[in-house]
Design an enzyme around this catalytic site. Structure first.
Site, mmCIF file in Angstrom:
data_model
loop_
_atom_site.group_PDB
_atom_site.id
_atom_site.type_symbol
_atom_site.label_atom_id
_atom_site.label_comp_id
_atom_site.label_asym_id
_atom_site.label_seq_id
_atom_site.Cartn_x
_atom_site.Cartn_y
_atom_site.Cartn_z
ATOM 1 N N SER A 11 0.842 -1.196 0.000
ATOM 2 C CA SER A 11 0.000 0.000 0.000
ATOM 3 C C SER A 11 0.876 1.245 0.000
ATOM 4 O O SER A 11 2.103 1.167 0.142
ATOM 5 C CB SER A 11 -0.921 0.015 1.222
ATOM 6 N N ASP A 32 5.626 -8.329 2.443
ATOM 7 C CA ASP A 32 4.722 -7.539 3.286
ATOM 8 C C ASP A 32 3.958 -8.464 4.218
ATOM 9 O O ASP A 32 3.662 -9.607 3.869
ATOM 10 C CB ASP A 32 3.747 -6.755 2.406
ATOM 11 N N TYR A 152 8.413 7.244 16.564
ATOM 12 C CA TYR A 152 8.495 7.379 15.111
ATOM 13 C C TYR A 152 9.591 8.365 14.729
ATOM 14 O O TYR A 152 10.456 8.071 13.894
ATOM 15 C CB TYR A 152 7.145 7.841 14.563
#
Length: 251
Positions: A11, A32, A152
């Protein structure tokens, strides 16, 4: 013919990169955790006018074994490996007081440890290639703070530093290592942020007003840069973080 392993290609930016590289005639293997999504992207671009292989496999890249398995699967499917593109990532948006050790560790495992392990596993095949390439996907979060994206931002800052070290280690063997750092690219990956700030209404307009080019980017805007970074034309570019953000960091 170039053979590329794309980690996290089911994606978003990864899928856009699959489409671009397949359209250019490269063989692509997508690894994935979303096996169905990876297979669907590959099937979408396996057309008569696009020569080369398109393959996929299930892989949990957040495990210590996952990155090496992805490399092994790509080599088994294609017989060679010229480039690795790491697009998989995790964004956790949590207020400081509520951020847990488990969220921190889960983010670091996928966003920072996995790219290192994949580059390590792929290195022998990339050295054997006439133009070995490693492209990691960072973020402008490496250069600016976010009120809830602690792990992150830290992982992406680490990824920029890792890019430099890998470039020094692999450069003598002719392998380049770069890091593409997207800004605000409009994909579901950003949903945790929108949820933390109470939704897109108002917040999106305020965000986009700060971007000199006037709005969020699209996955293909980043995929176009990745296509160049894995090409022979990027042979003298290594150890660099390439920012694709519509000018946000400059504003």
């Amino acid at each position: 013919m170039t053979s590329v392993l794309i980690a996290g290609g089911a994606s978003g930016i990864g899928a856009a990169t699959v489409r671009r590289l397949r359209a250019a005639g490269a063989g692509v293997h997508v690894a994935d955790i979303d096996a169905a999504g990876a297979a669907a992207v590959v099937k979408e671009v396996v057309k008569a006018e696009h020569p080369g292989l398109g393959t996929s496999s299930y892989c949990d890249l957040s495990t210590p074994e996952g990155p090496g398995q992805a490399v092994a699967d790509a080599l088994a499917a294609h017989g060679r490996l010229d480039a690795v593109v790491f697009c998989a990532g995790l964004l956790v948006e949590t207020e400081l007081a509520d951020f847990t050790v488990a969220e921190w560790d889960r983010t670091m495992a996928l966003n920072l440890r996995a790219p290192f392990l994949m580059a390590q596993a792929a290195a022998p095949a990339l050295v054997a290639s006439p133009h070995g390439r490693v492209v990691l996907t960072g973020s402008t979060a490496a250069f600016r703070g976010g009120g809830g994206s602690f792990a992150y931002a830290a992982s992406k800052g680490g990824l920029v530093a890792l890019t430099r070290s890998l470039a020094v280690a692999l450069g003598p063997d002719g392998v380049t290592v770069t890091c593409v750092c997207p800004g605000w690219i409009d994909t579901p990956f950003n949903d945790p942020y929108w949820q933390r700030v109470g939704g897109r209404d108002g917040a999106q307009q305020a965000l986009e007003a700060r971007i000199p080019l006037g709005g969020q980017g699209e996955p293909d805007d980043v995929a176009a840069v990745i296509e160049f970074l894995v090409s022979p034309g990027s042979r003298y570019l290594t150890g660099q973080a390439v920012v694709v953000d519509g000018g946000l960091l400059a504003s």
